[in-house]
Scaffold this motif. Structure first.
Motif, PDB file in Angstrom:
ATOM      1  N   UNK A  90       0.820  -1.213   0.000  1.00 14.54           N
ATOM      2  CA  UNK A  90       0.000   0.000   0.000  1.00 14.54           C
ATOM      3  C   UNK A  90       0.856   1.266   0.000  1.00 14.54           C
ATOM      4  N   UNK A  91       1.999   1.225   0.669  1.00 14.95           N
ATOM      5  CA  UNK A  91       2.907   2.385   0.669  1.00 14.95           C
ATOM      6  C   UNK A  91       3.466   2.582  -0.735  1.00 14.95           C
ATOM      7  N   UNK A  92       3.943   1.500  -1.328  1.00 17.41           N
ATOM      8  CA  UNK A  92       4.493   1.577  -2.679  1.00 17.41           C
ATOM      9  C   UNK A  92       3.493   2.104  -3.682  1.00 17.41           C
ATOM     10  N   UNK A  93       2.226   1.710  -3.536  1.00 14.99           N
ATOM     11  CA  UNK A  93       1.198   2.180  -4.463  1.00 14.99           C
ATOM     12  C   UNK A  93       0.931   3.672  -4.318  1.00 14.99           C
ATOM     13  N   UNK A  94       1.204   4.254  -3.172  1.00 14.00           N
ATOM     14  CA  UNK A  94       1.024   5.691  -2.970  1.00 14.00           C
ATOM     15  C   UNK A  94       2.204   6.494  -3.512  1.00 14.00           C
ATOM     16  N   UNK A  95       3.342   5.832  -3.717  1.00 11.40           N
ATOM     17  CA  UNK A  95       4.559   6.504  -4.163  1.00 11.40           C
ATOM     18  C   UNK A  95       4.794   6.318  -5.657  1.00 11.40           C
ATOM     19  N   UNK A  96       4.531   5.109  -6.162  1.00  9.28           N
ATOM     20  CA  UNK A  96       4.801   4.776  -7.558  1.00  9.28           C
ATOM     21  C   UNK A  96       3.508   4.531  -8.329  1.00  9.28           C
ATOM     22  N   UNK A  97       3.537   4.850  -9.615  1.00 14.25           N
ATOM     23  CA  UNK A  97       2.403   4.552 -10.490  1.00 14.25           C
ATOM     24  C   UNK A  97       2.411   3.062 -10.824  1.00 14.25           C
ATOM     25  N   UNK A  98       1.359   2.590 -11.474  1.00 13.30           N
ATOM     26  CA  UNK A  98       1.326   1.181 -11.908  1.00 13.30           C
ATOM     27  C   UNK A  98       2.484   0.854 -12.833  1.00 13.30           C
ATOM     28  N   UNK A  99       2.932   1.834 -13.590  1.00  9.34           N
ATOM     29  CA  UNK A  99       4.057   1.635 -14.502  1.00  9.34           C
ATOM     30  C   UNK A  99       5.420   1.744 -13.830  1.00  9.34           C
ATOM     31  N   UNK A 100       5.428   2.021 -12.522  1.00  8.06           N
ATOM     32  CA  UNK A 100       6.689   2.082 -11.789  1.00  8.06           C
ATOM     33  C   UNK A 100       7.342   3.449 -11.760  1.00  8.06           C
ATOM     34  N   UNK A 101       6.655   4.488 -12.229  1.00  4.28           N
ATOM     35  CA  UNK A 101       7.202   5.852 -12.196  1.00  4.28           C
ATOM     36  C   UNK A 101       6.852   6.518 -10.867  1.00  4.28           C
ATOM     37  N   UNK A 102       7.638   7.492 -10.498  1.00  2.00           N
ATOM     38  CA  UNK A 102       7.374   8.266  -9.288  1.00  2.00           C
ATOM     39  C   UNK A 102       6.132   9.121  -9.511  1.00  2.00           C
ATOM     40  N   UNK A 103       5.186   9.044  -8.576  1.00  2.00           N
ATOM     41  CA  UNK A 103       3.970   9.851  -8.702  1.00  2.00           C
ATOM     42  C   UNK A 103       4.318  11.334  -8.654  1.00  2.00           C
ATOM     43  N   UNK A 104       3.565  12.118  -9.414  1.00  2.94           N
ATOM     44  CA  UNK A 104       3.824  13.547  -9.562  1.00  2.94           C
ATOM     45  C   UNK A 104       3.801  14.297  -8.232  1.00  2.94           C
ATOM     46  N   UNK A 105       2.937  13.889  -7.331  1.00  2.00           N
ATOM     47  CA  UNK A 105       2.763  14.607  -6.065  1.00  2.00           C
ATOM     48  C   UNK A 105       3.668  14.111  -4.940  1.00  2.00           C
ATOM     49  N   UNK A 106       4.640  13.261  -5.257  1.00  2.00           N
ATOM     50  CA  UNK A 106       5.558  12.734  -4.244  1.00  2.00           C
ATOM     51  C   UNK A 106       6.974  13.209  -4.568  1.00  2.00           C
ATOM     52  N   UNK A 107       7.652  13.705  -3.549  1.00  2.00           N
ATOM     53  CA  UNK A 107       9.041  14.130  -3.699  1.00  2.00           C
ATOM     54  C   UNK A 107       9.931  13.195  -2.890  1.00  2.00           C
ATOM     55  N   UNK A 108      11.076  12.857  -3.448  1.00  2.00           N
ATOM     56  CA  UNK A 108      12.037  11.991  -2.790  1.00  2.00           C
ATOM     57  C   UNK A 108      13.347  12.758  -2.678  1.00  2.00           C
TER      58      UNK A 108
END
Length: 92
Positions: free
Chosen positions: A42-60
């Motif tokens: 569930x954490x990974x799904x909030x950070x990464x898209x289904x395609x494995x890209x970093x979600x636009x609204x998440x900063x690392x």
């Protein structure tokens, strides 16, 4: 392979069994995030898209460096001690 301390924001901690910090292994940011997703889907799904890209609204950040200004998910972990996950905050 490097081990990095990953700091989760308060909003994601309940999805990670309450963990605020955890150690993850990988050679790149993407590897560490894949390990995070394998441990806490569930954490990974909030950070990464289904395609494995970093979600636009998440900063690392690696230490103080924004990975978007580096090589994104391909940024090597070597030489860094801390990865901080920061969701964007919107408001008005």
């Amino acid at each position: 392979m490097s081990t990095i301390q990953v700091e989760l924001p308060a909003a994601l901690q309940p999805l990670a069994d309450g963990a605020a910090v955890m150690a993850l292994d990988g050679t790149s940011v993407g590897d560490a995030l894949a390990a995070l997703q394998a441990r806490h889907l569930a954490v990974g799904q909030r950070i990464l898209t289904r395609g494995g890209a970093l979600r636009e609204h998440v900063n690392i950040f690696l230490d103080e460096d924004d990975v978007r200004a580096l090589a994104g998910l391909e940024t090597p972990l070597a030489g860094y001690r801390r990865m901080t996950i920061v969701p964007s905050v919107a408001g008005g």
